[in-house]
Enzyme design. Structure first.
Site, PDB file in Angstrom:
ATOM      1  N   GLU A   1      -0.721   0.910  -7.950  1.00 52.30           N
ATOM      2  CA  GLU A   1      -2.089   0.574  -8.365  1.00 52.30           C
ATOM      3  C   GLU A   1      -3.092   1.037  -7.317  1.00 52.30           C
ATOM      4  O   GLU A   1      -4.108   1.632  -7.653  1.00 52.30           O
ATOM      5  CB  GLU A   1      -2.206  -0.929  -8.601  1.00 52.30           C
ATOM      6  CG  GLU A   1      -3.570  -1.393  -9.024  1.00 52.30           C
ATOM      7  CD  GLU A   1      -4.037  -0.844 -10.362  1.00 52.30           C
ATOM      8  OE1 GLU A   1      -5.259  -0.800 -10.574  1.00 52.30           O
ATOM      9  OE2 GLU A   1      -3.201  -0.440 -11.191  1.00 52.30           O
TER      10      GLU A   1
ATOM     11  N   TYR B   1      -2.214  13.377  -1.266  1.00 53.20           N
ATOM     12  CA  TYR B   1      -1.116  13.367  -2.249  1.00 53.20           C
ATOM     13  C   TYR B   1      -0.460  14.737  -2.381  1.00 53.20           C
ATOM     14  O   TYR B   1       0.737  14.836  -2.634  1.00 53.20           O
ATOM     15  CB  TYR B   1      -1.612  12.874  -3.602  1.00 53.20           C
ATOM     16  CG  TYR B   1      -2.101  11.447  -3.568  1.00 53.20           C
ATOM     17  CD1 TYR B   1      -1.393  10.451  -2.907  1.00 53.20           C
ATOM     18  CD2 TYR B   1      -3.284  11.087  -4.193  1.00 53.20           C
ATOM     19  CE1 TYR B   1      -1.838   9.144  -2.869  1.00 53.20           C
ATOM     20  CE2 TYR B   1      -3.741   9.775  -4.167  1.00 53.20           C
ATOM     21  CZ  TYR B   1      -3.012   8.810  -3.507  1.00 53.20           C
ATOM     22  OH  TYR B   1      -3.457   7.517  -3.474  1.00 53.20           O
TER      23      TYR B   1
END
Length: 155
Positions: A86, A134
């Site tokens: 999340e 990422y």
């Protein structure tokens, strides 16, 4: 050495007030400060009540939580159980000091321990620092699927 005295551990109930402070800090960063409507009581119950729906890792430096990652189980009819990340939240003064990388590495270990074969999450298209972070993990970015949500209070 910036990572001296840093502890990464599973979150406990007593961490929730500080975690919610960091959630609100993230909302300001993401240009949505009024969107955080969860109460502390609901937050605590959701993570530490009779039927928890989320789990978290916290990063502590000298007794103060400076970051956390909150996740839950996502179920795919094609892949089975997977981790849904999340949020990874690092307080502003600690961003850029590899705390997010420490958390991501621990999340990967946690996912493997739990038998999950993948982790899913979302990132805002304008959040270039997060996107670059990422990419270092060889994350795949999916431009095919559209995010959809429904506010049931309106029905």
């Amino acid at each position: 050495m910036p990572h001296t005295n840093i502890i990464i551990r599973d979150a406990v109930k007593e961490d929730c007030p500080r975690m919610l402070e960091l959630v609100k800090e993230l909302a300001v960063y993401e240009r949505a400060p009024d969107e955080v409507t969860v109460s502390l009581e609901h937050f605590i119950e959701s993570g530490f009540g009779e039927n928890p729906v989320w789990w978290a890792l916290v990063v502590e430096k000298e007794g103060v939580i400076i970051a956390f990652a909150l996740y839950y189980i996502r179920y795919s009819t094609w892949k089975g159980q997977r981790m849904y990340l999340e949020d990874i939240i690092v307080t502003e003064e600690w961003r850029g000091r590899k705390i997010g990388g420490l958390l991501m590495d621990e999340l990967i270990k946690k996912a493997k321990t739990k038998g999950f074969d993948g982790i899913h999450w979302q990132v805002l298209d304008w959040n270039e620092p997060a996107i670059g972070f990422y990419k270092k993990y060889q994350a795949r970015f999916d431009n095919e699927w559209i995010n959809v949500s429904l506010d049931v209070r309106n029905h």
